[in-house]
Design a protein around this motif. Structure first.
Motif, PDB file in Angstrom:
ATOM      1  N   ALA A 190       0.880  -1.287   0.055  1.00 47.00           N
ATOM      2  CA  ALA A 190       0.024  -0.031  -0.023  1.00 47.00           C
ATOM      3  C   ALA A 190       1.057   1.414   0.045  1.00 47.00           C
ATOM      4  N   THR A 191       1.831   1.136   0.817  1.00 49.42           N
ATOM      5  CA  THR A 191       2.925   2.362   0.814  1.00 49.42           C
ATOM      6  C   THR A 191       3.336   2.860  -0.473  1.00 49.42           C
ATOM      7  N   LEU A 192       3.979   1.534  -1.004  1.00 49.46           N
ATOM      8  CA  LEU A 192       4.599   1.730  -2.520  1.00 49.46           C
ATOM      9  C   LEU A 192       3.683   2.010  -3.608  1.00 49.46           C
ATOM     10  N   LYS A 193       2.334   1.871  -3.430  1.00 58.07           N
ATOM     11  CA  LYS A 193       1.359   2.095  -4.280  1.00 58.07           C
ATOM     12  C   LYS A 193       1.029   3.632  -4.069  1.00 58.07           C
ATOM     13  N   THR A 194       1.118   4.260  -2.837  1.00 55.46           N
ATOM     14  CA  THR A 194       0.991   5.581  -2.578  1.00 55.46           C
ATOM     15  C   THR A 194       2.020   6.447  -3.322  1.00 55.46           C
ATOM     16  N   LYS A 195       3.240   5.812  -3.021  1.00 53.06           N
ATOM     17  CA  LYS A 195       4.395   6.783  -3.621  1.00 53.06           C
ATOM     18  C   LYS A 195       4.027   6.962  -5.152  1.00 53.06           C
ATOM     19  N   ASP A 196       3.975   5.626  -5.769  1.00 50.75           N
ATOM     20  CA  ASP A 196       3.843   5.812  -7.103  1.00 50.75           C
ATOM     21  C   ASP A 196       2.932   6.829  -7.699  1.00 50.75           C
ATOM     22  N   GLU A 197       1.668   6.883  -7.067  1.00 54.75           N
ATOM     23  CA  GLU A 197       0.598   7.753  -7.389  1.00 54.75           C
ATOM     24  C   GLU A 197       0.925   9.247  -6.937  1.00 54.75           C
TER      25      GLU A 197
END
Length: 483
Positions: A471-478
């Motif tokens: 979830a953290t990696l997905k937020t950073k990518d967004e």
């Protein structure tokens, strides 16, 4: 008059029996003349017909399948009626076979018709030593019956005897686990395409860790197939069925195969594709397999690159261009292709579902894989792999089977906690079984169950951390994308 005729016939029958018994002791030069004229006299009043079943056929002195089928059939009658028996261990049999001694006779009744079976042998004409079976003494079985029952005996009874004899052979056989030998070992003295050992895997559907309803569904499907010879002939299909077992590692795919073999009493052929040079060798191996068998290709996605044989034209052109630019890579690729297997996807499809698949009957073909998405859709379509079985993570129903197998318990106060954890956690049956197995004499069922609870909680925590990281990696990518 009738009394005298009856006595005459009885005397001739006795003389005929004695003549047959001691025929081999006559001098060879006059044996044929005496036998020919004696039979003319006896056949004039003898109402009985005889059929001989020799041990060797005329075709290159091959051992007769009919002889051994009769031997198996008579093993039941001879143990009940014959006075003289002999014991023998037939090849691939798990029990001692009792049969009649030479020149012994037993009776049998079929649909109210009485027949007589007698065993005999013809000694070798030469005393010299020979390596060929035809030079040995030739055994035979002789069937005697009244001539008025010729039609029922020749058309029904003989077929009945051969069928029952083959069924007894299958029942008494020692089930085997086969694996294919490299083709370089196919030639030579006593060389075979398949090596084998005794199949003794103890897995059954009762010990299999799986949902009960799902197990019953698979068992019914297998039993229906095993009884479907006439049905498959009626619909015009080869008597075979394909099963695809797929799921994560440790979910019991190999145990499922063993349970199937034990349920149906089938042999198992473990086919290793990487040792097969080409499609021709694959066909030869298939021809050598027998009926009532399961042909297994485990981890088929790892055996050969079966999906890479349907490349798009552009990808193929790019590969050829790369090889021309890099001659070292080109030579390496050629060397790998020369030494490796050249079995193709089309060759495999033809063996499991083409014309060659009809060579023999009552076969089950099983593919296993951990990654079903990697397989070519043509390989696993319905009709080739008729039934797809998902071997999933352990559920509470499967856990109860394992608890009964490993700890001999049906319930425990920790079961409720374990059921809650299984809803939130993914663990393979192999990992569950490892935690349930006592590691020493001091460990009881409570110790093992607590160890499983700890492992489930640790797995749950690990899954939670992994989910948070994703979830953290997905937020950073967004954020990066928006920036």
């Amino acid at each position: 008059m009738w009394t005298e005729l009856s006595a005459t016939i009885s005397s001739l029958a006795l003389a005929f029996f004695m003549f047959e018994k001691y025929l081999n002791y006559f001098p060879y030069t006059i044996r044929g003349y005496v036998e020919r004229n004696f039979r003319k006299v006896v056949n004039f009043v003898n109402p009985y017909v005889e059929i001989s079943f020799p041990e060797f056929t005329s075709e290159r002195l091959k051992r007769s399948d009919a002889f051994f089928a009769i031997q198996n059939y008579l093993s039941t009658s001879s143990t009940e009626n014959a006075r003289r028996l002999k014991a023998d261990v037939v090849k691939d049999s798990q029990s001692v076979v009792l049969s009649m001694e030479d020149y012994e006779e037993v009776t049998d009744v079929f649909n109210g018709v009485k027949v007589w079976w007698a065993s005999g042998k013809i000694p070798p004409q030469s005393q010299s030593i020979s390596w060929f079976p035809g030079s040995e003494e030739k055994r035979y079985y002789k069937l005697t019956f009244h001539k008025r029952y010729r039609e029922i005996i020749t058309k029904s009874y003989v077929e009945h005897v051969l069928k029952k004899g083959k069924e007894i052979a299958v029942k008494n056989r020692q089930r085997m686990l086969y694996t294919n030998n490299p083709s370089k070992d196919w030639h030579g003295w006593k060389s075979t395409k398949w090596g084998n050992i005794v199949f003794e895997h103890p897995s059954t559907f009762d010990t299999l860790a799986m949902d009960t309803a799902k197990k019953e569904e698979i068992k019914k499907d297998l039993i229906k197939f095993s009884k479907g010879k006439d049905y498959y002939a009626k619909i015009g299909k080869a008597w075979k069925r394909g099963y695809l077992l797929y799921g994560p590692p440790g979910t019991g795919k190999s145990s499922m195969i063993a349970a199937m073999a034990n349920l149906l009493d089938y042999d198992v052929y473990d086919l290793e594709l990487t040792t097969i040079k080409d499609n021709s060798e694959l066909r030869k191996l298939l021809i050598e397999t027998k009926g009532k068998s399961i042909i297994v290709i485990e981890d088929i996605d790892c055996s050969l690159d079966l999906t890479g044989q349907r490349k798009k034209r552009k990808e193929k052109d790019d590969d050829e261009a790369d090889k021309e630019k890099d001659p070292i890579s080109k030579k390496k690729k050629e060397a790998e292709e020369e030494s490796g297997s050249k079995v193709t996807l089309s060759g495999l499809l033809n063996v499991i579902d083409g014309i060659w698949s009809a060579c023999g009957g009552e076969r089950i073909i099983i593919f296993t894989t951990n990654y079903v998405d990697k397989l070519d859709p043509a390989l696993i379509r319905r009709g080739r792999m008729d039934k797809h079985i998902v071997m999933s993570y352990c559920c509470f129903e499967a856990f109860k089977v394992l608890a009964r197998n490993y700890l001999d318990i049906e319930s425990h106060e920790l079961f409720e906690k374990i059921e809650e954890l299984f809803v939130e956690t993914k663990m393979s049956p192999a990992d569950v079984a490892d935690n349930l197995m006592p590691k020493s004499d001091e460990q009881d069922e409570e110790t093992c169950l607590k160890r499983l609870v700890e492992a489930l909680e640790a797995s749950k925590e690990e899954a939670r951390k992994k989910s948070e990281e994703e979830a953290t990696l997905k937020t950073k990518d967004e954020v990066v994308t928006e920036g």
